[in-house]
Design a protein around this motif. Structure first.
Motif, PDB file in Angstrom:
ATOM      1  N   THR A 363       2.548 -12.696  -0.409  1.00 24.80           N
ATOM      2  CA  THR A 363       1.380 -11.840  -0.610  1.00 24.80           C
ATOM      3  C   THR A 363       0.422 -11.925   0.572  1.00 24.80           C
ATOM      4  O   THR A 363      -0.058 -10.898   1.071  1.00 24.80           O
ATOM      5  CB  THR A 363       0.645 -12.232  -1.900  1.00 24.80           C
ATOM      6  OG1 THR A 363       1.538 -12.082  -3.008  1.00 24.80           O
ATOM      7  CG2 THR A 363      -0.590 -11.372  -2.113  1.00 24.80           C
ATOM      8  N   GLU A 366       2.007 -10.110   3.618  1.00 21.38           N
ATOM      9  CA  GLU A 366       1.910  -8.644   3.528  1.00 21.38           C
ATOM     10  C   GLU A 366       0.467  -8.174   3.667  1.00 21.38           C
ATOM     11  O   GLU A 366       0.208  -7.129   4.283  1.00 21.38           O
ATOM     12  CB  GLU A 366       2.516  -8.175   2.205  1.00 21.38           C
ATOM     13  CG  GLU A 366       4.029  -8.381   2.152  1.00 21.38           C
ATOM     14  CD  GLU A 366       4.658  -7.830   0.883  1.00 21.38           C
ATOM     15  OE1 GLU A 366       3.907  -7.449  -0.049  1.00 21.38           O
ATOM     16  OE2 GLU A 366       5.911  -7.786   0.821  1.00 21.38           O
ATOM     17  N   ASN A 367      -0.470  -8.934   3.142  1.00 16.22           N
ATOM     18  CA  ASN A 367      -1.885  -8.600   3.339  1.00 16.22           C
ATOM     19  C   ASN A 367      -2.250  -8.613   4.819  1.00 16.22           C
ATOM     20  O   ASN A 367      -3.015  -7.763   5.300  1.00 16.22           O
ATOM     21  CB  ASN A 367      -2.785  -9.585   2.595  1.00 16.22           C
ATOM     22  CG  ASN A 367      -2.778  -9.378   1.100  1.00 16.22           C
ATOM     23  OD1 ASN A 367      -2.329  -8.358   0.599  1.00 16.22           O
ATOM     24  ND2 ASN A 367      -3.278 -10.361   0.362  1.00 16.22           N
ATOM     25  N   ARG A 370      -0.706  -5.480   6.559  1.00 19.54           N
ATOM     26  CA  ARG A 370      -1.456  -4.290   6.167  1.00 19.54           C
ATOM     27  C   ARG A 370      -2.835  -4.257   6.833  1.00 19.54           C
ATOM     28  O   ARG A 370      -3.274  -3.214   7.328  1.00 19.54           O
ATOM     29  CB  ARG A 370      -1.642  -4.257   4.650  1.00 19.54           C
ATOM     30  CG  ARG A 370      -0.385  -4.001   3.856  1.00 19.54           C
ATOM     31  CD  ARG A 370      -0.692  -3.953   2.364  1.00 19.54           C
ATOM     32  NE  ARG A 370       0.518  -3.935   1.569  1.00 19.54           N
ATOM     33  CZ  ARG A 370       1.235  -2.850   1.317  1.00 19.54           C
ATOM     34  NH1 ARG A 370       0.838  -1.685   1.813  1.00 19.54           N
ATOM     35  NH2 ARG A 370       2.330  -2.909   0.592  1.00 19.54           N
ATOM     36  N   ASP A 386      -0.417   5.245   4.284  1.00 16.93           N
ATOM     37  CA  ASP A 386      -0.137   4.051   3.492  1.00 16.93           C
ATOM     38  C   ASP A 386       1.365   3.928   3.238  1.00 16.93           C
ATOM     39  O   ASP A 386       1.920   2.824   3.218  1.00 16.93           O
ATOM     40  CB  ASP A 386      -0.887   4.103   2.164  1.00 16.93           C
ATOM     41  CG  ASP A 386      -2.388   3.932   2.325  1.00 16.93           C
ATOM     42  OD1 ASP A 386      -2.812   3.436   3.396  1.00 16.93           O
ATOM     43  OD2 ASP A 386      -3.125   4.285   1.391  1.00 16.93           O
ATOM     44  N   ALA A 387       2.013   5.062   3.043  1.00 16.47           N
ATOM     45  CA  ALA A 387       3.460   5.052   2.818  1.00 16.47           C
ATOM     46  C   ALA A 387       4.196   4.509   4.039  1.00 16.47           C
ATOM     47  O   ALA A 387       5.187   3.774   3.909  1.00 16.47           O
ATOM     48  CB  ALA A 387       3.952   6.461   2.487  1.00 16.47           C
ATOM     49  N   ASN A 390       3.942   0.803   3.958  1.00 15.65           N
ATOM     50  CA  ASN A 390       4.875   0.254   2.967  1.00 15.65           C
ATOM     51  C   ASN A 390       6.297   0.247   3.499  1.00 15.65           C
ATOM     52  O   ASN A 390       7.041  -0.732   3.315  1.00 15.65           O
ATOM     53  CB  ASN A 390       4.804   1.073   1.672  1.00 15.65           C
ATOM     54  CG  ASN A 390       3.483   0.899   0.946  1.00 15.65           C
ATOM     55  OD1 ASN A 390       2.810  -0.121   1.093  1.00 15.65           O
ATOM     56  ND2 ASN A 390       3.106   1.895   0.150  1.00 15.65           N
ATOM     57  N   ASP A 391       6.692   1.340   4.158  1.00 15.80           N
ATOM     58  CA  ASP A 391       8.037   1.402   4.741  1.00 15.80           C
ATOM     59  C   ASP A 391       8.209   0.337   5.816  1.00 15.80           C
ATOM     60  O   ASP A 391       9.283  -0.285   5.934  1.00 15.80           O
ATOM     61  CB  ASP A 391       8.285   2.789   5.349  1.00 15.80           C
ATOM     62  CG  ASP A 391       8.444   3.862   4.289  1.00 15.80           C
ATOM     63  OD1 ASP A 391       8.671   3.513   3.109  1.00 15.80           O
ATOM     64  OD2 ASP A 391       8.327   5.062   4.631  1.00 15.80           O
ATOM     65  N   TYR A 392       7.166   0.121   6.607  1.00 15.00           N
ATOM     66  CA  TYR A 392       7.244  -0.885   7.667  1.00 15.00           C
ATOM     67  C   TYR A 392       7.483  -2.270   7.082  1.00 15.00           C
ATOM     68  O   TYR A 392       8.286  -3.051   7.619  1.00 15.00           O
ATOM     69  CB  TYR A 392       5.953  -0.870   8.491  1.00 15.00           C
ATOM     70  CG  TYR A 392       5.917  -1.902   9.597  1.00 15.00           C
ATOM     71  CD1 TYR A 392       6.780  -1.816  10.683  1.00 15.00           C
ATOM     72  CD2 TYR A 392       5.020  -2.959   9.547  1.00 15.00           C
ATOM     73  CE1 TYR A 392       6.749  -2.757  11.704  1.00 15.00           C
ATOM     74  CE2 TYR A 392       4.970  -3.914  10.560  1.00 15.00           C
ATOM     75  CZ  TYR A 392       5.841  -3.810  11.638  1.00 15.00           C
ATOM     76  OH  TYR A 392       5.802  -4.741  12.641  1.00 15.00           O
ATOM     77  N   LEU A 393       6.823  -2.571   5.980  1.00 16.13           N
ATOM     78  CA  LEU A 393       6.997  -3.889   5.374  1.00 16.13           C
ATOM     79  C   LEU A 393       8.423  -4.118   4.887  1.00 16.13           C
ATOM     80  O   LEU A 393       8.890  -5.268   4.841  1.00 16.13           O
ATOM     81  CB  LEU A 393       6.007  -4.064   4.220  1.00 16.13           C
ATOM     82  CG  LEU A 393       4.581  -4.411   4.654  1.00 16.13           C
ATOM     83  CD1 LEU A 393       3.607  -4.257   3.501  1.00 16.13           C
ATOM     84  CD2 LEU A 393       4.526  -5.835   5.210  1.00 16.13           C
ATOM     85  N   THR A 394       9.139  -3.055   4.558  1.00  9.57           N
ATOM     86  CA  THR A 394      10.548  -3.227   4.176  1.00  9.57           C
ATOM     87  C   THR A 394      11.402  -3.566   5.387  1.00  9.57           C
ATOM     88  O   THR A 394      12.493  -4.144   5.233  1.00  9.57           O
ATOM     89  CB  THR A 394      11.095  -1.954   3.505  1.00  9.57           C
ATOM     90  OG1 THR A 394      11.143  -0.877   4.458  1.00  9.57           O
ATOM     91  CG2 THR A 394      10.240  -1.554   2.318  1.00  9.57           C
TER      92      THR A 394
END
Length: 494
Positions: A363, A366-367, A370, A386-387, A390-394
Protein backbone atom coordinates in the motif's frame (compact mmCIF):
# COMPACT_ATOMS: atom_id res chain seq x y z
CA UNK A 1 38.55 27.58 4.38
CA UNK A 2 36.60 27.22 7.62
CA UNK A 3 38.50 30.16 9.15
CA UNK A 4 37.12 32.40 6.40
CA UNK A 5 33.63 30.98 6.11
CA UNK A 6 31.76 33.45 8.21
CA UNK A 7 33.49 36.79 7.75
CA UNK A 8 31.15 38.18 5.13
CA UNK A 9 28.09 36.07 5.80
CA UNK A 10 26.07 38.83 7.46
CA UNK A 11 26.29 40.93 4.32
CA UNK A 12 25.55 37.90 2.14
CA UNK A 13 22.42 37.03 4.05
CA UNK A 14 21.03 40.54 3.65
CA UNK A 15 21.69 40.45 -0.08
CA UNK A 16 19.94 37.08 -0.28
CA UNK A 17 16.94 38.39 1.57
CA UNK A 18 16.78 41.63 -0.39
CA UNK A 19 16.68 39.71 -3.67
CA UNK A 20 13.13 38.69 -2.83
CA UNK A 21 11.97 42.18 -1.98
CA UNK A 22 9.97 42.41 -5.19
CA UNK A 23 8.15 39.10 -4.75
CA UNK A 24 4.40 39.35 -4.39
CA UNK A 25 4.50 36.68 -1.70
CA UNK A 26 6.62 38.84 0.59
CA UNK A 27 6.12 42.11 2.34
CA UNK A 28 8.14 45.02 1.06
CA UNK A 29 11.62 45.14 2.59
CA UNK A 30 12.85 48.67 3.04
CA UNK A 31 16.17 47.59 4.44
CA UNK A 32 19.56 49.28 4.60
CA UNK A 33 22.04 46.75 3.20
CA UNK A 34 24.91 48.56 4.88
CA UNK A 35 23.54 47.60 8.30
CA UNK A 36 23.42 43.79 8.39
CA UNK A 37 23.33 43.69 12.18
CA UNK A 38 19.77 45.06 12.10
CA UNK A 39 18.50 42.32 9.80
CA UNK A 40 15.26 40.88 11.12
CA UNK A 41 14.53 37.15 11.55
CA UNK A 42 12.15 36.90 8.58
CA UNK A 43 14.84 38.22 6.22
CA UNK A 44 17.39 35.84 7.67
CA UNK A 45 14.99 32.97 7.02
CA UNK A 46 14.38 34.08 3.43
CA UNK A 47 18.12 34.33 2.86
CA UNK A 48 18.73 30.88 4.33
CA UNK A 49 16.03 29.25 2.25
CA UNK A 50 16.97 30.92 -1.01
CA UNK A 51 20.75 30.44 -0.77
CA UNK A 52 20.28 26.79 0.13
CA UNK A 53 17.88 26.08 -2.72
CA UNK A 54 19.91 28.11 -5.22
CA UNK A 55 23.06 26.08 -4.55
CA UNK A 56 21.31 22.70 -4.27
CA UNK A 57 19.61 23.22 -7.64
CA UNK A 58 22.41 25.04 -9.42
CA UNK A 59 23.68 23.53 -12.65
CA UNK A 60 27.18 23.51 -11.18
CA UNK A 61 26.34 21.55 -8.04
CA UNK A 62 23.12 19.68 -8.77
CA UNK A 63 23.91 19.30 -12.46
CA UNK A 64 27.60 18.44 -12.67
CA UNK A 65 27.75 16.61 -9.35
CA UNK A 66 24.51 15.25 -7.94
CA UNK A 67 22.40 14.62 -11.05
CA UNK A 68 25.35 12.86 -12.64
CA UNK A 69 26.15 10.75 -9.57
CA UNK A 70 22.47 9.81 -9.41
CA UNK A 71 22.91 8.86 -13.10
CA UNK A 72 19.97 10.98 -14.23
CA UNK A 73 22.11 13.22 -16.46
CA UNK A 74 25.45 13.05 -18.24
CA UNK A 75 27.56 15.83 -19.71
CA UNK A 76 27.45 17.15 -23.26
CA UNK A 77 30.71 18.98 -24.02
CA UNK A 78 32.05 18.68 -20.47
CA UNK A 79 32.19 14.99 -19.64
CA UNK A 80 34.83 14.45 -16.95
CA UNK A 81 32.34 15.17 -14.17
CA UNK A 82 30.41 12.02 -15.12
CA UNK A 83 33.73 10.21 -15.01
CA UNK A 84 34.12 11.33 -11.38
CA UNK A 85 36.52 14.24 -11.75
CA UNK A 86 35.34 16.71 -9.11
CA UNK A 87 35.44 20.41 -9.92
CA UNK A 88 36.99 21.89 -6.78
CA UNK A 89 35.40 25.27 -7.37
CA UNK A 90 31.93 23.74 -7.47
CA UNK A 91 32.73 21.67 -4.40
CA UNK A 92 33.95 24.69 -2.46
CA UNK A 93 30.89 26.73 -3.43
CA UNK A 94 28.57 24.02 -2.11
CA UNK A 95 30.36 23.76 1.25
CA UNK A 96 30.87 27.50 1.70
CA UNK A 97 27.33 28.48 0.73
CA UNK A 98 25.66 25.99 3.04
CA UNK A 99 27.90 26.94 5.95
CA UNK A 100 28.59 30.64 5.53
CA UNK A 101 25.23 31.72 4.18
CA UNK A 102 22.39 29.27 4.75
CA UNK A 103 23.35 27.81 8.12
CA UNK A 104 24.89 31.03 9.36
CA UNK A 105 21.69 32.93 8.59
CA UNK A 106 19.76 30.43 10.67
CA UNK A 107 22.28 30.61 13.49
CA UNK A 108 22.05 34.41 13.49
CA UNK A 109 18.25 34.23 13.41
CA UNK A 110 18.21 32.18 16.60
CA UNK A 111 20.79 34.36 18.34
CA UNK A 112 18.89 37.54 17.51
CA UNK A 113 15.63 36.05 18.69
CA UNK A 114 17.19 34.92 21.94
CA UNK A 115 18.37 38.45 22.66
CA UNK A 116 14.89 39.93 22.29
CA UNK A 117 12.90 41.19 25.23
CA UNK A 118 9.60 40.50 23.49
CA UNK A 119 9.47 36.74 22.89
CA UNK A 120 6.28 36.78 20.81
CA UNK A 121 6.67 34.23 18.04
CA UNK A 122 10.23 33.39 19.05
CA UNK A 123 9.70 29.72 20.09
CA UNK A 124 8.06 28.82 16.77
CA UNK A 125 10.55 30.85 14.74
CA UNK A 126 13.54 29.25 16.43
CA UNK A 127 12.07 25.77 16.09
CA UNK A 128 11.54 26.31 12.36
CA UNK A 129 15.13 27.51 12.01
CA UNK A 130 16.40 24.46 13.90
CA UNK A 131 14.46 22.08 11.63
CA UNK A 132 16.01 23.80 8.63
CA UNK A 133 19.45 23.46 10.20
CA UNK A 134 18.86 19.74 10.64
CA UNK A 135 17.94 19.42 6.96
CA UNK A 136 21.14 21.20 5.87
CA UNK A 137 23.47 19.41 8.28
CA UNK A 138 22.16 16.06 7.08
CA UNK A 139 22.94 17.06 3.50
CA UNK A 140 26.49 18.01 4.52
CA UNK A 141 26.99 14.78 6.48
CA UNK A 142 25.63 12.71 3.59
CA UNK A 143 27.82 14.55 1.09
CA UNK A 144 31.13 14.51 2.97
CA UNK A 145 30.89 12.24 6.01
CA UNK A 146 32.35 13.83 9.14
CA UNK A 147 31.89 17.60 9.03
CA UNK A 148 32.13 20.58 11.42
CA UNK A 149 28.95 20.60 13.51
CA UNK A 150 29.13 21.27 17.24
CA UNK A 151 31.82 23.96 16.89
CA UNK A 152 30.89 25.21 13.42
CA UNK A 153 29.67 28.61 14.59
CA UNK A 154 31.89 29.29 17.59
CA UNK A 155 33.66 31.89 15.49
CA UNK A 156 34.74 34.10 18.39
CA UNK A 157 36.70 31.28 19.99
CA UNK A 158 37.30 28.68 17.28
CA UNK A 159 37.94 29.62 13.66
CA UNK A 160 39.30 26.17 12.79
CA UNK A 161 36.54 23.88 14.09
CA UNK A 162 36.91 20.17 14.54
CA UNK A 163 34.89 17.75 12.47
CA UNK A 164 32.19 15.75 14.26
CA UNK A 165 31.55 12.09 13.65
CA UNK A 166 28.72 11.81 11.10
CA UNK A 167 26.88 9.10 12.99
CA UNK A 168 27.00 11.23 16.12
CA UNK A 169 25.71 14.18 14.09
CA UNK A 170 22.76 12.06 12.98
CA UNK A 171 21.82 11.18 16.54
CA UNK A 172 22.09 14.83 17.53
CA UNK A 173 19.88 15.86 14.61
CA UNK A 174 17.24 13.32 15.63
CA UNK A 175 17.28 14.66 19.19
CA UNK A 176 17.13 18.24 17.96
CA UNK A 177 14.19 17.75 15.59
CA UNK A 178 12.27 15.78 18.20
CA UNK A 179 12.82 18.63 20.64
CA UNK A 180 11.58 21.21 18.12
CA UNK A 181 8.41 19.20 17.61
CA UNK A 182 7.62 19.61 21.30
CA UNK A 183 8.12 23.38 20.97
CA UNK A 184 6.12 24.10 17.82
CA UNK A 185 2.73 25.42 18.84
CA UNK A 186 0.00 26.16 16.29
CA UNK A 187 -1.82 28.38 18.76
CA UNK A 188 1.12 30.80 18.89
CA UNK A 189 2.44 33.23 16.27
CA UNK A 190 5.23 32.35 13.88
CA UNK A 191 6.73 34.09 10.84
CA UNK A 192 4.31 36.63 9.38
CA UNK A 193 6.52 36.95 6.30
CA UNK A 194 9.79 35.63 4.97
CA UNK A 195 8.96 31.92 4.97
CA UNK A 196 8.81 30.99 1.28
CA UNK A 197 8.36 27.28 1.99
CA UNK A 198 5.32 27.21 4.30
CA UNK A 199 4.39 30.86 4.86
CA UNK A 200 4.88 30.44 8.60
CA UNK A 201 2.29 27.66 8.95
CA UNK A 202 3.38 25.83 12.08
CA UNK A 203 1.31 22.72 11.40
CA UNK A 204 3.11 22.12 8.11
CA UNK A 205 6.51 22.65 9.71
CA UNK A 206 5.56 20.01 12.27
CA UNK A 207 4.69 17.59 9.48
CA UNK A 208 8.02 18.34 7.82
CA UNK A 209 9.85 17.72 11.09
CA UNK A 210 8.25 14.29 11.44
CA UNK A 211 9.00 13.54 7.78
CA UNK A 212 12.66 14.56 8.06
CA UNK A 213 12.98 12.22 11.01
CA UNK A 214 11.84 9.43 8.70
CA UNK A 215 14.54 10.42 6.20
CA UNK A 216 17.20 10.47 8.92
CA UNK A 217 16.04 7.08 10.18
CA UNK A 218 15.84 5.25 6.86
CA UNK A 219 19.41 6.29 5.98
CA UNK A 220 20.62 4.38 9.04
CA UNK A 221 18.35 1.39 8.43
CA UNK A 222 21.22 -1.01 7.69
CA UNK A 223 23.75 0.56 10.08
CA UNK A 224 21.47 0.93 13.12
CA UNK A 225 18.18 -0.85 12.39
CA UNK A 226 16.95 -0.78 15.98
CA UNK A 227 17.18 3.01 16.25
CA UNK A 228 15.82 3.50 12.75
CA UNK A 229 12.79 1.34 13.52
CA UNK A 230 12.16 3.15 16.77
CA UNK A 231 12.21 6.58 15.10
CA UNK A 232 10.01 5.61 12.17
CA UNK A 233 7.40 3.81 14.24
CA UNK A 234 7.25 6.82 16.56
CA UNK A 235 6.82 9.50 13.91
CA UNK A 236 5.27 8.07 10.75
CA UNK A 237 1.66 8.82 11.63
CA UNK A 238 2.40 12.55 11.90
CA UNK A 239 4.41 12.86 8.67
CA UNK A 240 3.17 14.02 5.26
CA UNK A 241 -0.15 12.51 4.19
CA UNK A 242 -0.51 14.07 0.73
CA UNK A 243 1.16 16.24 -1.89
CA UNK A 244 -0.46 19.25 -0.30
CA UNK A 245 2.11 18.86 2.50
CA UNK A 246 5.15 18.94 0.19
CA UNK A 247 7.99 21.19 1.35
CA UNK A 248 9.25 23.25 -1.56
CA UNK A 249 10.59 26.70 -2.33
CA UNK A 250 8.53 28.72 -4.80
CA UNK A 251 10.47 30.46 -7.56
CA UNK A 252 9.00 33.22 -9.73
CA UNK A 253 9.18 33.89 -13.44
CA UNK A 254 11.11 37.12 -12.89
CA UNK A 255 14.84 37.67 -12.46
CA UNK A 256 16.57 37.26 -10.06
CA UNK A 257 13.97 35.01 -8.45
CA UNK A 258 13.84 32.30 -11.11
CA UNK A 259 14.72 28.66 -10.55
CA UNK A 260 18.52 28.69 -10.48
CA UNK A 261 18.97 26.47 -13.53
CA UNK A 262 16.39 27.39 -16.15
CA UNK A 263 16.28 27.93 -19.91
CA UNK A 264 13.90 30.91 -19.97
CA UNK A 265 16.62 33.27 -21.17
CA UNK A 266 19.03 30.95 -22.99
CA UNK A 267 19.17 27.42 -24.28
CA UNK A 268 20.78 25.02 -21.83
CA UNK A 269 22.80 22.35 -23.59
CA UNK A 270 25.21 21.22 -20.86
CA UNK A 271 23.46 17.93 -20.07
CA UNK A 272 21.64 15.06 -21.72
CA UNK A 273 19.40 12.66 -19.86
CA UNK A 274 21.03 9.26 -19.52
CA UNK A 275 20.03 6.10 -21.30
CA UNK A 276 19.94 4.61 -17.78
CA UNK A 277 16.92 6.79 -17.07
CA UNK A 278 15.21 6.76 -20.45
CA UNK A 279 15.69 3.10 -21.31
CA UNK A 280 14.22 1.93 -18.02
CA UNK A 281 11.30 4.36 -18.22
CA UNK A 282 10.60 3.22 -21.79
CA UNK A 283 10.73 -0.44 -20.76
CA UNK A 284 7.85 0.08 -18.32
CA UNK A 285 6.07 2.78 -20.37
CA UNK A 286 6.45 5.27 -17.56
CA UNK A 287 4.01 8.19 -17.97
CA UNK A 288 6.58 10.63 -16.54
CA UNK A 289 9.09 10.08 -19.35
CA UNK A 290 7.89 12.97 -21.52
CA UNK A 291 8.12 15.26 -18.49
CA UNK A 292 11.60 14.17 -17.43
CA UNK A 293 13.07 14.37 -20.93
CA UNK A 294 12.33 16.07 -24.25
CA UNK A 295 12.65 14.55 -27.74
CA UNK A 296 15.97 14.66 -29.52
CA UNK A 297 16.04 17.19 -32.34
CA UNK A 298 16.87 14.87 -35.19
CA UNK A 299 14.54 11.99 -34.38
CA UNK A 300 11.74 13.63 -32.40
CA UNK A 301 11.97 10.67 -30.02
CA UNK A 302 13.44 10.47 -26.55
CA UNK A 303 16.93 9.03 -26.56
CA UNK A 304 19.30 9.11 -23.59
CA UNK A 305 23.07 9.18 -23.83
CA UNK A 306 24.97 6.31 -22.20
CA UNK A 307 26.34 7.61 -18.93
CA UNK A 308 29.88 8.93 -18.86
CA UNK A 309 30.38 9.03 -22.63
CA UNK A 310 33.26 11.36 -23.41
CA UNK A 311 33.16 13.83 -26.29
CA UNK A 312 35.86 11.79 -28.08
CA UNK A 313 34.19 8.40 -27.68
CA UNK A 314 33.87 6.82 -31.16
CA UNK A 315 30.41 5.47 -30.37
CA UNK A 316 28.99 8.86 -29.50
CA UNK A 317 26.40 10.34 -31.84
CA UNK A 318 25.96 14.02 -32.62
CA UNK A 319 24.31 16.15 -29.90
CA UNK A 320 21.09 16.45 -31.88
CA UNK A 321 20.56 12.70 -31.50
CA UNK A 322 20.19 12.86 -27.72
CA UNK A 323 17.53 14.25 -25.40
CA UNK A 324 17.86 17.21 -23.10
CA UNK A 325 16.05 17.22 -19.73
CA UNK A 326 12.36 18.14 -19.91
CA UNK A 327 10.97 21.63 -20.21
CA UNK A 328 9.36 21.56 -16.75
CA UNK A 329 12.67 20.67 -15.11
CA UNK A 330 14.23 23.70 -16.79
CA UNK A 331 11.28 26.00 -16.09
CA UNK A 332 11.88 29.35 -14.42
CA UNK A 333 9.15 28.44 -11.93
CA UNK A 334 10.32 24.91 -11.17
CA UNK A 335 10.11 24.66 -7.37
CA UNK A 336 13.11 23.87 -5.21
CA UNK A 337 12.06 20.61 -3.58
CA UNK A 338 12.99 19.99 0.06
CA UNK A 339 10.87 16.88 0.62
CA UNK A 340 7.72 15.36 -0.86
CA UNK A 341 4.93 13.06 0.23
CA UNK A 342 6.05 10.38 -2.26
CA UNK A 343 9.40 10.11 -0.47
CA UNK A 344 7.59 9.58 2.82
CA UNK A 345 5.54 6.77 1.33
CA UNK A 346 8.61 5.03 -0.11
CA UNK A 347 10.32 5.30 3.28
CA UNK A 348 7.30 3.63 4.88
CA UNK A 349 7.18 0.99 2.15
CA UNK A 350 10.78 0.09 2.94
CA UNK A 351 10.14 0.16 6.67
CA UNK A 352 7.18 -2.19 6.26
CA UNK A 353 9.23 -4.47 4.00
CA UNK A 354 11.78 -4.71 6.80
CA UNK A 355 9.03 -5.89 9.13
CA UNK A 356 8.52 -2.66 11.06
CA UNK A 357 5.09 -1.73 12.37
CA UNK A 358 4.02 1.00 9.92
CA UNK A 359 1.34 -0.69 7.86
CA UNK A 360 1.36 -2.57 4.57
CA UNK A 361 4.40 -2.31 2.30
CA UNK A 362 2.44 -2.76 -0.93
CA UNK A 363 0.00 0.00 0.00
CA UNK A 364 2.77 2.45 0.88
CA UNK A 365 4.65 1.56 -2.31
CA UNK A 366 1.61 2.17 -4.51
CA UNK A 367 0.86 5.39 -2.64
CA UNK A 368 4.41 6.53 -3.38
CA UNK A 369 4.14 5.79 -7.10
CA UNK A 370 0.76 7.49 -7.36
CA UNK A 371 1.93 10.53 -5.41
CA UNK A 372 4.97 11.01 -7.64
CA UNK A 373 3.04 10.76 -10.90
CA UNK A 374 0.27 12.97 -9.57
CA UNK A 375 2.82 15.57 -8.48
CA UNK A 376 4.36 15.74 -11.95
CA UNK A 377 1.11 15.69 -13.92
CA UNK A 378 -0.16 18.67 -11.93
CA UNK A 379 3.12 20.57 -12.04
CA UNK A 380 3.66 20.01 -15.76
CA UNK A 381 -0.06 20.04 -16.62
CA UNK A 382 0.42 16.66 -18.26
CA UNK A 383 -2.41 14.57 -19.68
CA UNK A 384 -2.03 11.52 -17.44
CA UNK A 385 -5.28 9.91 -16.33
CA UNK A 386 -5.94 7.99 -13.13
CA UNK A 387 -6.51 4.94 -15.32
CA UNK A 388 -3.05 5.37 -16.82
CA UNK A 389 -1.55 5.41 -13.33
CA UNK A 390 -3.45 2.24 -12.42
CA UNK A 391 -2.19 0.56 -15.59
CA UNK A 392 1.36 1.64 -14.78
CA UNK A 393 1.17 0.01 -11.37
CA UNK A 394 0.36 -3.31 -13.04
CA UNK A 395 3.63 -2.98 -14.97
CA UNK A 396 5.71 -2.17 -11.88
CA UNK A 397 4.03 -4.30 -9.19
CA UNK A 398 5.24 -4.56 -5.64
CA UNK A 399 7.20 -7.74 -4.94
CA UNK A 400 7.97 -8.45 -1.29
CA UNK A 401 10.80 -10.84 -2.15
CA UNK A 402 12.48 -8.16 -4.29
CA UNK A 403 11.55 -5.10 -2.22
CA UNK A 404 14.96 -3.42 -2.31
CA UNK A 405 15.02 -3.26 -6.11
CA UNK A 406 11.31 -2.54 -6.58
CA UNK A 407 11.14 0.25 -4.00
CA UNK A 408 14.61 1.53 -4.79
CA UNK A 409 13.92 2.00 -8.49
CA UNK A 410 10.63 3.81 -8.00
CA UNK A 411 12.00 5.95 -5.20
CA UNK A 412 14.91 6.92 -7.46
CA UNK A 413 12.48 7.99 -10.18
CA UNK A 414 10.40 9.94 -7.67
CA UNK A 415 13.46 11.90 -6.52
CA UNK A 416 14.10 13.39 -9.98
CA UNK A 417 15.48 16.14 -10.12
CA UNK A 418 16.61 16.05 -6.48
CA UNK A 419 20.09 14.97 -7.46
CA UNK A 420 21.61 14.89 -4.00
CA UNK A 421 18.85 12.84 -2.39
CA UNK A 422 18.74 10.44 -5.35
CA UNK A 423 22.53 9.99 -5.17
CA UNK A 424 22.41 9.32 -1.42
CA UNK A 425 19.69 6.71 -1.91
CA UNK A 426 21.55 5.08 -4.77
CA UNK A 427 24.62 4.51 -2.62
CA UNK A 428 22.61 3.47 0.43
CA UNK A 429 20.14 0.99 -1.08
CA UNK A 430 22.41 -0.48 -3.80
CA UNK A 431 19.32 -1.34 -5.84
CA UNK A 432 19.04 -2.79 -9.34
CA UNK A 433 16.06 -3.10 -11.66
CA UNK A 434 13.18 -5.19 -10.33
CA UNK A 435 14.27 -8.76 -10.87
CA UNK A 436 17.93 -7.99 -10.26
CA UNK A 437 19.27 -6.87 -13.66
CA UNK A 438 21.70 -3.98 -13.41
CA UNK A 439 20.17 -0.52 -13.66
CA UNK A 440 23.29 1.62 -13.40
CA UNK A 441 26.40 1.36 -15.54
CA UNK A 442 30.03 2.36 -15.17
CA UNK A 443 31.04 5.49 -17.10
CA UNK A 444 31.29 4.40 -20.72
CA UNK A 445 34.60 6.20 -21.17
CA UNK A 446 35.93 5.06 -17.82
CA UNK A 447 36.49 6.59 -14.41
CA UNK A 448 39.24 9.17 -13.98
CA UNK A 449 39.30 8.57 -10.21
CA UNK A 450 41.14 5.38 -9.17
CA UNK A 451 39.12 5.20 -5.93
CA UNK A 452 35.78 4.99 -7.77
CA UNK A 453 34.49 2.40 -10.20
CA UNK A 454 30.70 2.70 -10.22
CA UNK A 455 29.74 5.77 -8.16
CA UNK A 456 31.32 8.05 -5.54
CA UNK A 457 30.08 7.56 -2.00
CA UNK A 458 31.04 11.09 -0.98
CA UNK A 459 32.77 14.28 -2.07
CA UNK A 460 36.29 15.00 -0.93
CA UNK A 461 36.88 17.80 1.53
CA UNK A 462 37.82 21.24 0.27
CA UNK A 463 41.43 21.65 -0.82
CA UNK A 464 41.63 24.77 1.35
CA UNK A 465 40.87 22.69 4.44
CA UNK A 466 44.14 20.79 3.98
CA UNK A 467 46.09 23.95 4.77
CA UNK A 468 43.77 26.31 6.65
CA UNK A 469 42.30 23.68 8.98
CA UNK A 470 44.98 21.05 8.49
CA UNK A 471 44.98 19.34 11.88
CA UNK A 472 41.22 18.86 11.99
CA UNK A 473 41.13 17.91 8.31
CA UNK A 474 43.72 15.18 8.86
CA UNK A 475 41.90 13.79 11.87
CA UNK A 476 38.59 13.72 9.97
CA UNK A 477 40.10 12.10 6.89
CA UNK A 478 41.67 9.34 8.99
CA UNK A 479 38.46 8.80 10.95
CA UNK A 480 36.35 8.09 7.87
CA UNK A 481 38.95 5.85 6.20
CA UNK A 482 40.57 8.33 3.83
CA UNK A 483 39.56 11.51 2.05
CA UNK A 484 38.54 9.81 -1.18
CA UNK A 485 35.34 9.77 -3.18
CA UNK A 486 35.38 5.99 -2.97
CA UNK A 487 35.32 5.95 0.86
CA UNK A 488 32.02 4.56 2.05
CA UNK A 489 29.99 6.46 4.63
CA UNK A 490 29.00 4.98 7.97
CA UNK A 491 25.54 3.95 6.78
CA UNK A 492 26.73 2.21 3.57
CA UNK A 493 26.51 -1.20 5.22
CA UNK A 494 24.48 -3.23 2.73
Amino acid sequence: MMNKLFKYSSIALVVSAMIFSGCKKLDEMNRDPTKPTTTQPQYLLTGAQKTAMDILYSGLQNGYIAMEYAQFWTGNSRTNDAQFQLDEGNNAALWNTLYSQSLHNLDDLIKQNNSKTDKTGVPNQNAIAMIMKAWLFQILADTYGNVPYSAAFNITTDITPAYDDAQTIYKSLVDSVEQQLTILDESQSSFNSGDIIYNGKVGLWKKLGHSLLLRLAIRMADANPQLAQQIIEKHYKDAFTGNIDNAQFTYLNAAPNKFPYNDSEREISEFFVTSTLTDYMKSVNDPRLNIFARPARNSDTIKGMPYGTSSSDPGRLTPNEYSFPGTQVYSATMPGILMTYSEVEFILAEAAARGWNVGDAKTHYENGVRASIDYWRLLAKADISDAAINDYLTRVPYNASDWRNVIGTQKWLSLYPQGFQAWFERTRLHFAKPGGAALFIKPVSGSVDPSVTMVPFRLTYLVSETTQNAENYTTAAQAIGGDKKGTQLWYNKY
